[in-house]
Design an enzyme around this catalytic site. Sequence first.
Site, short mmCIF file in Angstrom:
data_model
loop_
_atom_site.label_atom_id
_atom_site.label_comp_id
_atom_site.label_asym_id
_atom_site.label_seq_id
_atom_site.Cartn_x
_atom_site.Cartn_y
_atom_site.Cartn_z
CE LYS A 9 -3.73 -2.39 2.44
NZ LYS A 9 -4.51 -2.45 3.70
CE1 TYR A 49 -8.91 -3.28 0.16
CE2 TYR A 49 -8.33 -1.35 -1.12
CZ TYR A 49 -7.97 -2.39 -0.30
OH TYR A 49 -6.66 -2.55 0.08
CG ASN A 112 -3.22 -2.60 7.10
OD1 ASN A 112 -3.09 -2.18 5.95
ND2 ASN A 112 -4.25 -3.35 7.46
CG HIS A 115 -4.90 -6.39 -0.22
ND1 HIS A 115 -6.11 -6.52 0.40
CD2 HIS A 115 -4.93 -7.21 -1.31
CE1 HIS A 115 -6.86 -7.36 -0.29
NE2 HIS A 115 -6.17 -7.79 -1.33
CD GLU A 126 -7.74 -9.54 -3.82
OE1 GLU A 126 -8.31 -8.91 -2.92
OE2 GLU A 126 -6.77 -10.31 -3.59
#
Length: 148
Positions: A9, A49, A112, A115, A126
Amino acid sequence: MEQSFIMIKPDGVQRGLVGEIISRFEKKGFSLRGLKLMSVDRAFAENHYSDLAGKPFFNGLIEYIISGPVVAMIWEGKNVVATGRKIIGATKPVDSDVGTIRGDFAIDVGRNIIHGSDSVESARKEIALWFPEGPVNWQSSLHSWIYE
């Protein structure tokens, strides 16, 4: 062999953790089958998402993902989805074990680092979204030293 989608990310890219993260997957013995540094637009992020669209954190998540470049990857190997999730650590960094990516590098759930696909089916979806051209087909000369 199974494939998983992994995305570093924007915070992971900005913090210079790309090499460290790739290294952890390589050292485990997984094969890199796709790699892109890219900026994500809002529509693409919302599509990725879409399963979280009704959640209260959805808009913040989208803003976060489009805030800077991400590194999208396809990793391949035996049980790569489940093992990749273990390498990554729990969604909430406070719940992540030391030695995992989130346990070692993340503090807030909203930053965080990474992913990872949560199932083989999610990985397929994905990978199709992020890599419409498909994975690179090759086999490492180390394959026989990793798998029996």
